[in-house]
Design a protein around this motif. Structure first.
Motif, PDB file in Angstrom:
ATOM      1  N   LEU A  66       0.839  -1.191   0.000  1.00  0.00           N
ATOM      2  CA  LEU A  66       0.000   0.000   0.000  1.00  0.00           C
ATOM      3  C   LEU A  66       0.878   1.247   0.000  1.00  0.00           C
ATOM      4  O   LEU A  66       2.022   1.210   0.462  1.00  0.00           O
ATOM      5  N   PRO A  67       0.366   2.368  -0.520  1.00  0.00           N
ATOM      6  CA  PRO A  67       1.153   3.615  -0.548  1.00  0.00           C
ATOM      7  C   PRO A  67       1.564   4.034   0.859  1.00  0.00           C
ATOM      8  O   PRO A  67       0.721   4.317   1.699  1.00  0.00           O
ATOM      9  N   SER A  68       2.862   4.093   1.116  1.00  0.00           N
ATOM     10  CA  SER A  68       3.339   4.316   2.472  1.00  0.00           C
ATOM     11  C   SER A  68       2.974   5.690   3.014  1.00  0.00           C
ATOM     12  O   SER A  68       2.643   5.830   4.195  1.00  0.00           O
ATOM     13  N   GLN A  69       3.011   6.737   2.180  1.00  0.00           N
ATOM     14  CA  GLN A  69       2.736   8.081   2.674  1.00  0.00           C
ATOM     15  C   GLN A  69       1.294   8.225   3.121  1.00  0.00           C
ATOM     16  O   GLN A  69       1.011   8.717   4.218  1.00  0.00           O
ATOM     17  N   ARG A  70       0.355   7.781   2.297  1.00  0.00           N
ATOM     18  CA  ARG A  70      -1.063   7.887   2.652  1.00  0.00           C
ATOM     19  C   ARG A  70      -1.399   6.965   3.809  1.00  0.00           C
ATOM     20  O   ARG A  70      -2.202   7.302   4.686  1.00  0.00           O
ATOM     21  N   LEU A  71      -0.792   5.795   3.812  1.00  0.00           N
ATOM     22  CA  LEU A  71      -1.082   4.829   4.865  1.00  0.00           C
ATOM     23  C   LEU A  71      -0.533   5.281   6.206  1.00  0.00           C
ATOM     24  O   LEU A  71      -1.173   5.103   7.246  1.00  0.00           O
ATOM     25  N   ALA A  72       0.651   5.876   6.194  1.00  0.00           N
ATOM     26  CA  ALA A  72       1.223   6.391   7.432  1.00  0.00           C
ATOM     27  C   ALA A  72       0.332   7.476   8.024  1.00  0.00           C
ATOM     28  O   ALA A  72       0.142   7.540   9.246  1.00  0.00           O
ATOM     29  N   TRP A  73      -0.224   8.320   7.172  1.00  0.00           N
ATOM     30  CA  TRP A  73      -1.147   9.352   7.652  1.00  0.00           C
ATOM     31  C   TRP A  73      -2.381   8.708   8.272  1.00  0.00           C
ATOM     32  O   TRP A  73      -2.837   9.112   9.339  1.00  0.00           O
ATOM     33  N   PHE A  74      -2.914   7.693   7.617  1.00  0.00           N
ATOM     34  CA  PHE A  74      -4.105   7.003   8.113  1.00  0.00           C
ATOM     35  C   PHE A  74      -3.846   6.383   9.486  1.00  0.00           C
ATOM     36  O   PHE A  74      -4.630   6.545  10.417  1.00  0.00           O
ATOM     37  N   VAL A  75      -2.724   5.673   9.609  1.00  0.00           N
ATOM     38  CA  VAL A  75      -2.389   5.023  10.877  1.00  0.00           C
ATOM     39  C   VAL A  75      -2.169   6.057  11.978  1.00  0.00           C
ATOM     40  O   VAL A  75      -2.672   5.920  13.094  1.00  0.00           O
ATOM     41  N   ASN A  76      -1.435   7.102  11.660  1.00  0.00           N
ATOM     42  CA  ASN A  76      -1.109   8.116  12.656  1.00  0.00           C
ATOM     43  C   ASN A  76      -2.344   8.858  13.150  1.00  0.00           C
ATOM     44  O   ASN A  76      -2.484   9.140  14.350  1.00  0.00           O
ATOM     45  N   GLU A  77      -3.261   9.168  12.237  1.00  0.00           N
ATOM     46  CA  GLU A  77      -4.427   9.966  12.595  1.00  0.00           C
ATOM     47  C   GLU A  77      -5.574   9.145  13.178  1.00  0.00           C
ATOM     48  O   GLU A  77      -6.306   9.635  14.039  1.00  0.00           O
ATOM     49  N   LEU A  78      -5.741   7.901  12.739  1.00  0.00           N
ATOM     50  CA  LEU A  78      -6.953   7.162  13.079  1.00  0.00           C
ATOM     51  C   LEU A  78      -6.752   5.866  13.851  1.00  0.00           C
ATOM     52  O   LEU A  78      -7.696   5.354  14.434  1.00  0.00           O
ATOM     53  N   VAL A  79      -5.564   5.317  13.855  1.00  0.00           N
ATOM     54  CA  VAL A  79      -5.373   4.017  14.495  1.00  0.00           C
ATOM     55  C   VAL A  79      -4.445   4.117  15.709  1.00  0.00           C
ATOM     56  O   VAL A  79      -4.736   3.560  16.757  1.00  0.00           O
ATOM     57  N   LEU A  80      -3.347   4.834  15.561  1.00  0.00           N
ATOM     58  CA  LEU A  80      -2.332   4.876  16.610  1.00  0.00           C
ATOM     59  C   LEU A  80      -2.862   5.397  17.938  1.00  0.00           C
ATOM     60  O   LEU A  80      -2.407   4.982  19.013  1.00  0.00           O
ATOM     61  N   ARG A  81      -3.829   6.288  17.892  1.00  0.00           N
ATOM     62  CA  ARG A  81      -4.339   6.876  19.135  1.00  0.00           C
ATOM     63  C   ARG A  81      -4.981   5.837  20.055  1.00  0.00           C
ATOM     64  O   ARG A  81      -5.072   6.030  21.262  1.00  0.00           O
ATOM     65  N   PHE A  82      -5.411   4.707  19.480  1.00  0.00           N
ATOM     66  CA  PHE A  82      -6.085   3.692  20.287  1.00  0.00           C
ATOM     67  C   PHE A  82      -5.114   2.852  21.118  1.00  0.00           C
ATOM     68  O   PHE A  82      -5.558   2.040  21.928  1.00  0.00           O
TER      69      PHE A  82
END
Length: 217
Positions: A66-82
């Protein structure tokens, strides 16, 4: 696309396009009645259960590159906080989901001639990986700490695990109160030590010296 909509509905609708390039079949998600029954059975609120289902889908899904730049943003903003959730099961799944997504983002790509591209250290990816290593060192639950270490035990992450901050946290894990956590940390550190022997070997020598001191006593 339907898989992406299902797995992120409990997190956010903003990043659905970032998960478009998927090709596997995810597990069937429970309906509203099943969610309500399971949430009561597990003592979770409906919102916590929705997060649980979304994270479990992300963690269990077999992602391709998967595209690393877009995916890193997704993980950082929506998943990592959990990973800071008060629920241990949510923290465990968040760690697994982050590692699974970042594994897809760091999968080696090849050029048109079939040659492997040189791996580069991406700051956005490193921030996520270092956060997961920190979880392995400081989370209050042994289950979460162990999950973090096991989820990071993949060659895709070696470049990030041998950075100074990550090695420091892995070294801290060697002195964890739980045997399984110590064992997982030692196995991971030994595997990646060849990538940065100048900083990893001193950590291993100090640990070995401590073991010898205990044995002599």
């Amino acid at each position: 696309m339907e898989v992406a909509r299902g797995c992120v509905s409990g997190l956010s609708d903003a990043c659905i396009p970032t998960l478009a390039p998927l090709t596997n079949t995810a597990a069937k998600q429970p309906g509203n009645e099943e969610i309500e029954i399971e949430s009561r059975r597990n003592g979770m609120s409906k919102s916590t259960w929705a997060i649980f289902v979304a994270l479990k889908t992300l963690a269990d899904y077999k992602f391709l590159v998967l595209p690393s730049q877009r995916l890193a943003w997704f993980v950082n903003e929506l998943v990592l906080r959990f990973v800071e959730s008060p629920a241990i099961i949510v923290r465990r799944l968040a760690v697994r989901a982050c590692a699974s997504l970042m594994q897809a983002a760091t999968t080696d790509r090849r050029t048109e001639q079939g040659r492997r591209q040189t791996a580069d250290l991406r700051p956005d990816v490193y921030m996520i990986i270092s956060s997961l290593v920190a979880v392995a060192a400081v989370d209050t639950s042994r289950h979460v700490r162990l999950m973090a270490l096991r989820s990071l035990d993949h060659s895709n992450f070696d470049l990030y695990l041998v950075q100074t901050e990550s090695l420091h946290h892995l070294g801290f894990c060697l002195y964890d109160e739980d045997y399984e956590v110590r064992s997982a940390a030692l196995s991971l550190l030994c595997r990646v030590s060849f990538e940065n022997d100048s900083q990893s070997y001193p950590i291993l020598r100090r640990f070995l010296g401590r073991i010898l001191t205990v044995v002599r006593c």
